[in-house]
Design an enzyme around this catalytic site. Structure first.
Site, PDB file in Angstrom:
ATOM      1  N   GLU A 228      -0.016 109.065  47.613  1.00  0.00           N
ATOM      2  CA  GLU A 228      -1.202 108.214  47.430  1.00  0.00           C
ATOM      3  C   GLU A 228      -2.206 108.436  48.555  1.00  0.00           C
ATOM      4  O   GLU A 228      -2.665 107.514  49.202  1.00  0.00           O
ATOM      5  CB  GLU A 228      -0.815 106.743  47.341  1.00  0.00           C
ATOM      6  CG  GLU A 228       0.034 106.390  46.130  1.00  0.00           C
ATOM      7  CD  GLU A 228       0.269 104.898  46.030  1.00  0.00           C
ATOM      8  OE1 GLU A 228      -0.628 104.206  45.545  1.00  0.00           O
ATOM      9  OE2 GLU A 228       1.346 104.423  46.456  1.00  0.00           O
ATOM     10  N   HIS A 229      -2.561 109.714  48.789  1.00  0.00           N
ATOM     11  CA  HIS A 229      -3.572 110.046  49.787  1.00  0.00           C
ATOM     12  C   HIS A 229      -4.045 111.477  49.542  1.00  0.00           C
ATOM     13  O   HIS A 229      -3.478 112.210  48.726  1.00  0.00           O
ATOM     14  CB  HIS A 229      -3.016 109.900  51.213  1.00  0.00           C
ATOM     15  CG  HIS A 229      -1.824 110.756  51.498  1.00  0.00           C
ATOM     16  ND1 HIS A 229      -0.549 110.244  51.629  1.00  0.00           N
ATOM     17  CD2 HIS A 229      -1.701 112.100  51.666  1.00  0.00           C
ATOM     18  CE1 HIS A 229       0.293 111.222  51.872  1.00  0.00           C
ATOM     19  NE2 HIS A 229      -0.373 112.361  51.900  1.00  0.00           N
ATOM     20  N   ALA A 230      -5.090 111.829  50.248  1.00  0.00           N
ATOM     21  CA  ALA A 230      -5.563 113.216  50.306  1.00  0.00           C
ATOM     22  C   ALA A 230      -5.622 113.632  51.771  1.00  0.00           C
ATOM     23  O   ALA A 230      -5.647 112.785  52.673  1.00  0.00           O
ATOM     24  CB  ALA A 230      -6.933 113.344  49.656  1.00  0.00           C
TER      25      ALA A 230
END
Length: 306
Positions: A228-230
């Site tokens: 749940e991130h970049a």
């Protein structure tokens, strides 16, 4: 209130209602509630003081929006969906401040879903009918069951659950529609002693960058979501060395789910791609190669900011 329709059997006590909004029979809007433009509040809807409804929101019959509940633009709330705003309610006992429950832009809640207080439903997420949401839902996720767990991710272009991608059946590289993401299948060498698969680091056809760091993810409860991130600059290459893990990747315009179900299959996630891992099995082991050392400033953890 100009250009606001209130059914003769409805009651609207708020002066903060946007143009084009329709309030139908037996709906009751208390003073201090905020309703945006072009909303449709169906029969029997109750909106308490302090609740906030954005523009173009549909709230079907039998829904109550309590203090602390906020619906952003273009949200759909199905019939008899239930919001709560106190985890430990007692009769004639009031909170000084209610937790904020936020349903973000374009999300949909199915009929009879129950939303616990203080959670966030992400952009364009979809909550299945009857689901009980006990924790925040990631952007575009589809959640079902009690407690609600991720069962897929919504394809925004087609408004459907994206099917897992079948990786290329022969050794090689398969590009997918998400910018820069590739799925790699390695050669397998089985014999009576077992099966061996191997690859080269910093190879365009295998792990396509210099590896600086690795880590292993395991013992993840099946209901949990990781990632749940970049990343701003870091490349990652993911291999499920045991069990099954689904990988969601998103470039801001296109979204895809990739099922890692073999140690001979990996996925390259370049920088500036939002990703999440879900559907972990009890015995799943996810090996991740990274191009950079850990740097908390390299992470983009909010989808809106991404």
């Amino acid at each position: 209130m100009r250009d606001v329709f209130v059914h003769p059997a409805g009651l609207c006590e708020s002066d903060d209602v946007g143009r084009g909004t329709r309030i139908w029979a037996f709906a009751h809007i208390l003073p201090g509630a905020r309703i945006g433009e072009d909303c449709n509040l169906c029969d029997g809807v109750f909106v308490e003081s302090g609740a906030v409804v954005g523009n173009r929101v549909t709230v079907k019959s039998g829904v109550q929006l309590w203090t602390g509940v906020e619906l952003e633009d273009d949200v759909f709330v199905g019939p008899n969906a239930t919001f709560t705003n106190d985890r430990f309610p007692r009769s004639r006992s009031w909170l000084e401040e209610h937790p904020r429950t936020l349903v973000k832009r374009g999300a949909s809640l199915g009929a009879n879903a129950t939303i616990l207080p203080g959670v966030e439903i992400g952009i364009e997420a979809m909550v299945g009918a009857g689901a009980v949401v006990t924790r925040s839902v990631p952007p575009h996720a589809v959640v079902t069951g009690n407690p609600a767990r991720i069962s897929g991710y919504a394809d925004r272009a087609a408004s459907r659950v994206a099917e897992p991608l079948e990786a290329t059946p022969a050794p090689g590289v398969a590009a997918i529609e998400v910018a820069g993401v590739t799925v790699h299948r390695f050669a397998e060498h089985p014999d009576l002693r077992g099966t061996l698969t191997a690859g080269l680091l910093d190879s365009p056809d295998e792990v396509p960058f210099g590896v600086r760091r690795w880590f292993l993810v395991y013992d993840v409860p099946t209901r949990e979501v990781r990632g749940e991130h970049a990343h701003r600059t870091c490349h990652q290459f993911l291999i499920c060395v045991n069990g099954v893990v689904a990988i969601a990747v998103d470039d801001g315009r296109r979204h895809r789910d990739v099922l890692l179900d073999s140690p001979a299959v990996g996925i390259h996630v370049p920088p500036l791609i939002w990703s999440a891992q879900y559907r972990y099995e009890r015995d799943s082991r996810l090996l991740v190669f990274a191009s950079h050392e850990y740097d908390p400033d390299d992470y983009i953890r909010e989808y809106d900011r991404f």
